[in-house]
Design a protein around this motif. Structure first.
Motif, PDB file in Angstrom:
ATOM      1  N   VAL A  17       0.876  -1.178  -0.049  1.00  0.00           N
ATOM      2  CA  VAL A  17       0.000   0.097  -0.167  1.00  0.00           C
ATOM      3  C   VAL A  17       0.936   1.271  -0.052  1.00  0.00           C
ATOM      4  O   VAL A  17       1.641   1.562   0.996  1.00  0.00           O
ATOM      5  CB  VAL A  17      -0.999  -0.031   1.300  1.00  0.00           C
ATOM      6  N   SER A  18       0.585   1.962  -0.930  1.00  0.00           N
ATOM      7  CA  SER A  18       1.512   3.116  -1.297  1.00  0.00           C
ATOM      8  C   SER A  18       0.912   4.319  -0.614  1.00  0.00           C
ATOM      9  O   SER A  18       1.375   5.465  -0.250  1.00  0.00           O
ATOM     10  CB  SER A  18       1.854   3.379  -2.732  1.00  0.00           C
ATOM     11  N   GLY A  19      -0.363   4.416  -0.512  1.00  0.00           N
ATOM     12  CA  GLY A  19      -1.249   5.383   0.111  1.00  0.00           C
ATOM     13  C   GLY A  19      -2.060   6.067  -1.114  1.00  0.00           C
ATOM     14  O   GLY A  19      -3.002   6.822  -1.042  1.00  0.00           O
ATOM     15  N   GLY A  20      -1.728   5.559  -2.549  1.00  0.00           N
ATOM     16  CA  GLY A  20      -2.555   6.063  -3.519  1.00  0.00           C
ATOM     17  C   GLY A  20      -3.904   5.358  -3.743  1.00  0.00           C
ATOM     18  O   GLY A  20      -4.003   4.222  -2.950  1.00  0.00           O
ATOM     19  N   VAL A  36      -0.460   5.439   5.678  1.00  0.00           N
ATOM     20  CA  VAL A  36      -0.752   4.242   5.622  1.00  0.00           C
ATOM     21  C   VAL A  36      -0.697   3.655   6.873  1.00  0.00           C
ATOM     22  O   VAL A  36      -1.616   2.409   7.025  1.00  0.00           O
ATOM     23  CB  VAL A  36       0.056   3.457   4.493  1.00  0.00           C
ATOM     24  N   ARG A  37      -0.014   4.085   7.852  1.00  0.00           N
ATOM     25  CA  ARG A  37       0.080   3.469   9.195  1.00  0.00           C
ATOM     26  C   ARG A  37      -1.461   3.638   9.821  1.00  0.00           C
ATOM     27  O   ARG A  37      -1.587   3.014  10.461  1.00  0.00           O
ATOM     28  CB  ARG A  37       1.263   3.968   9.937  1.00  0.00           C
ATOM     29  N   GLU A  38      -1.699   5.018   9.731  1.00  0.00           N
ATOM     30  CA  GLU A  38      -2.934   5.417  10.250  1.00  0.00           C
ATOM     31  C   GLU A  38      -4.192   4.700   9.689  1.00  0.00           C
ATOM     32  O   GLU A  38      -4.957   3.958  10.287  1.00  0.00           O
ATOM     33  CB  GLU A  38      -3.167   6.694  10.045  1.00  0.00           C
ATOM     34  N   LEU A  39      -4.074   4.433   8.333  1.00  0.00           N
ATOM     35  CA  LEU A  39      -5.310   3.655   7.657  1.00  0.00           C
ATOM     36  C   LEU A  39      -5.175   2.111   8.008  1.00  0.00           C
ATOM     37  O   LEU A  39      -6.364   1.619   8.440  1.00  0.00           O
ATOM     38  CB  LEU A  39      -5.024   3.717   6.126  1.00  0.00           C
TER      39      LEU A  39
END
Length: 146
Positions: A23-26, A64-67
């Motif tokens: 997961v890149s965050g995109g 990403v950590r938060e997600l």
């Protein structure tokens, strides 16, 4: 999300055992993660910080950590100074990222790694390969499974 989840459930080889979602965050990788969870996959989130965009790269990592925390799944993070590694930037980033993903998968006991790509990624891959003088195999784009 039924479309993504349904496509994932129908993937050759299925979702046997735990996996790793890159997961890149995109939008593409977040949709992949949500689709995997919708399909019932046991998944750990993996984020690789390429350290190419300073605070923006760190912001992606934090997102990403938060997600992952919000979704209640584990998260592993790796990083490298891709620019300092030398060579073609995209090829070096890919080599470092995929090498780390393989090690991270082994570390968490994941039997598979999922990466998300958009149609634009596919087109870009084919164009780059054409420019380099690819053969017929290179016209396939990004393989669905390797």
């Amino acid at each position: 999300m039924d479309g993504v989840g349904g496509a994932i459930r129908g993937f050759p080889g299925g979702l046997a055992g735990p996996g790793l979602a890159a997961v890149s965050g995109g939008a593409d990788s977040v949709a992949l993660l949500r689709g995997l969870l919708d399909a019932g996959a046991a998944v750990t989130v993996a984020h690789f910080n390429h350290r190419l965009r300073g605070e923006a790269s760190d912001g992606d990592e934090a997102f990403v950590r938060e997600l992952a925390g919000r979704l209640g799944v584990g998260c592993v993070v790796g990083s490298a100074d891709v620019a300092a590694a030398g060579g073609n930037l995209e090829a070096t980033a890919r080599r470092l990222r995929y090498g780390w993903l393989a090690r991270a998968a082994a570390d968490v006991g994941a039997g598979w790694v999922a990466t998300g790509h958009t149609a634009d990624d596919q087109a870009e891959t084919v164009l780059h390969r054409l420019i380099r003088g690819t053969g017929i195999q290179g016209l396939r784009g990004i393989a669905a499974q390797r």
